[in-house]
Scaffold this active site. Structure first.
Site, PDB file in Angstrom:
ATOM      1  N   ASP A   1       0.808  -1.210   0.000  1.00  0.00           N
ATOM      2  CA  ASP A   1       0.000   0.000   0.000  1.00  0.00           C
ATOM      3  C   ASP A   1       0.849   1.272   0.000  1.00  0.00           C
ATOM      4  O   ASP A   1       0.348   2.360   0.233  1.00  0.00           O
ATOM      5  CB  ASP A   1      -0.972   0.007   1.192  1.00  0.00           C
TER       6      ASP A   1
ATOM      7  N   ASP B   1      -2.605  -5.033  -4.464  1.00  0.00           N
ATOM      8  CA  ASP B   1      -1.789  -3.808  -4.562  1.00  0.00           C
ATOM      9  C   ASP B   1      -0.353  -4.060  -4.988  1.00  0.00           C
ATOM     10  O   ASP B   1       0.350  -3.113  -5.343  1.00  0.00           O
ATOM     11  CB  ASP B   1      -1.746  -3.020  -3.247  1.00  0.00           C
TER      12      ASP B   1
ATOM     13  N   ASP C   1     -12.008   0.967   4.776  1.00  0.00           N
ATOM     14  CA  ASP C   1     -10.804   1.258   4.017  1.00  0.00           C
ATOM     15  C   ASP C   1      -9.805   2.101   4.804  1.00  0.00           C
ATOM     16  O   ASP C   1      -8.658   2.231   4.392  1.00  0.00           O
ATOM     17  CB  ASP C   1     -11.151   2.000   2.727  1.00  0.00           C
TER      18      ASP C   1
END
Length: 479
Positions: free
Chosen positions: A123, A161, A310
């Site tokens: 991330d 990701d 999130d």
């Protein structure tokens, strides 16, 4: 996990030093994992996906029988299979944690969907940052993960990701990551030939099919994967994702690969401004199924458990019943039994590192170093405090978290400080800019989480190394 096409904060870069040089040298010398396997055909249309009885939504619905939101959340979300995330770095228990899922699933004749989420610098320092401390540790963790897979059918969603989000890496760091991902696919499929491995393709509003196909090829998807996944934790409409993934597969030259599309929150598509972080008014999409009617689309599946955050409406990975209820109210398919492939529960829990998403998991131990409330924020009596905790430890290191909360006050910009009592040293941090001088650590907000409203909280995280007892730090303050 938060999959997004644009960022609102500056990521922290992580250097991999000598490890990168070694991996790149190995690649240059031709040392690749030379056990290519022919990718198998699509998942059988009657695949019965495993539903985790210890998921956050299962625990919430069991504990809130009188809540008016409970029946709809239970029927539309709780009764359907979802991805089981392994998001905390726990190398000593990962094998047993995986077995705690694959064992009951095999006994029930069902197929679990496991999300491996431990890539270092995942991330790029965002709300779901964390993972293994370095690529050598990651490779070892994957070995332990694979050892728990058993011999029955299992789907592995490999590192959301990891390929779509690489802007914070240098070219050498990217090459090293690609090598580890290629190795991971090979190790998983060698440990369990019935395992299917799917690699990260981002989503249709992020990178072009040509760009993501180039990264997928470099990461070994053709040799060591069964396909790709798209839209993980995002909201893009299913037809857009179908067209996008088929285009990516065409760029990869076929090879029998297919795609899994995350339909957990895309029933209404994205918001008008394509907000990626906890947008309101969305709905769940197509219920999990391998009966797609398209040989290139292996499954529609809820990779991101609906209702888990999130990182904007609360800590990433935390279950939020208000958002879950909205998703259920706006469901594309609000059926009563979870669709043809949702499966049933088995009564065996999935272990401490599975069942949650987006960089945080629940049910893990505090590691013996839970710390209490810190000092006041702003000025004495303002009502803003910090709490230090250690959700995970391993030999020679640990993951720490500090939650900043306000009650009767608010903060617009914050700094948290504490003093380690021993030889602990930060190795990386996320959701904050952190530095260490001697034993004193200071962490300040990043742009996107500077505000802590009355009744709200933000959480920063970090990995640290050190020997000896990991006891409570001194002088924890927030200002």
């Amino acid at each position: 996990m938060i999959n997004k096409s644009r960022r609102h904060h500056r990521p922290r870069r992580k250097r991999l030093g000598a490890l990168v040089g070694g991996v790149v040298a190995a690649l240059a010398g031709g040392l690749m994992f030379a056990m290519p396997q022919q990718a198998s055909a699509e998942l059988p249309s009657g695949t019965n996906f495993y539903r985790d009885p210890d998921s956050q939504v299962a625990r919430w619905t069991a504990a809130n029988q009188g809540d008016p939101r409970q029946p709809l959340i239970s029927r539309v979300i709780g009764e359907r299979a979802q991805g089981i995330w392994f998001a905390y770095y726990s190398p000593s228990t990962v094998t047993s944690d995986v077995r705690a899922v694959t064992g009951p699933a095999a006994a029930a004749g069902q197929v679990p969907v496991l999300v491996a989420y431990q890539m270092p610098n995942r991330d790029c320092g965002g709300a779901s940052a964390g993972g293994a401390p370095n690529l050598a540790a990651y490779d070892s963790w994957i070995d332990g993960f694979a050892a728990g897979l058993g011999s029955g059918p299992v789907v592995v969603i490999l590192e959301p990701d990891a390929l779509a989000l690489v802007h914070c890496l240098s070219e050498q760091e990217r090459a090293a990551r690609y090598a580890s991902l290629s190795r991971a696919g090979q190790v998983i499929r060698s440990a369990n030939p019935s395992a299917r491995v799917y690699y990260d393709a981002g989503h249709s509003s992020w990178h072009s099919p040509a760009v993501i196909a180039e990264r997928l090829r470099a990461a070994g998807v053709v040799q060591n994967g069964n396909g790709i996944f798209s839209n993980a934790s995002n909201f893009r409409a299913t037809p857009d994702e179908v067209a996008f993934t088929k285009n990516v597969l065409n760029h990869l030259g076929g090879s029998g690969l297919g795609a899994i599309i995350d339909t957990s929150r895309n029933g209404l598509g994205p918001t008008a401004d394509s907000e990626w972080c906890d947008p309101r008014g969305r709905g769940v999409g197509i219920a999990p199924t391998a009966n797609t009617g398209d040989p290139q689309i292996h499954a529609y599946f809820w990779i991101k458990p609906p209702g888990e955050l999130d990182g904007c409406a609360g800590p990433a990975g935390q279950f939020n019943p208000d958002i879950a209820h909205e998703l259920a109210q706006n469901a594309r398919d609000g059926g009563s039994s979870g669709g043809t492939t949702a499966g049933t529960t088995s009564g065996t829990t999935a272990g401490s590192t599975s069942g949650t998403t987006s960089g945080t998991t629940s049910g893990s131990s505090d590691g013996g170093a839970t710390a209490g409330t810190g000092g006041t924020g702003g000025s004495p009596g303002t009502g803003c405090t910090a709490e230090y905790r250690v959700p995970n430890e391993w030999s020679g290191g640990f993951t720490g978290e500090v939650a900043v909360s306000c009650s009767g006050a608010s903060l617009n910009g914050w700094t948290v400080s504490w003093t380690f009592p021993g030889d602990q040293r930060l190795t990386n941090a996320w959701n904050a800019e952190c530095s260490q001088q001697g034993n004193r650590v200071t962490c300040s907000n990043v742009d996107w989480n500077r505000s802590v409203p009355d009744g709200g909280s933000v959480t920063l995280g970090f990995n640290a190394g050190g020997s000896g007892q990991n006891s409570r730090p001194a002088d924890l303050t927030v200002a």
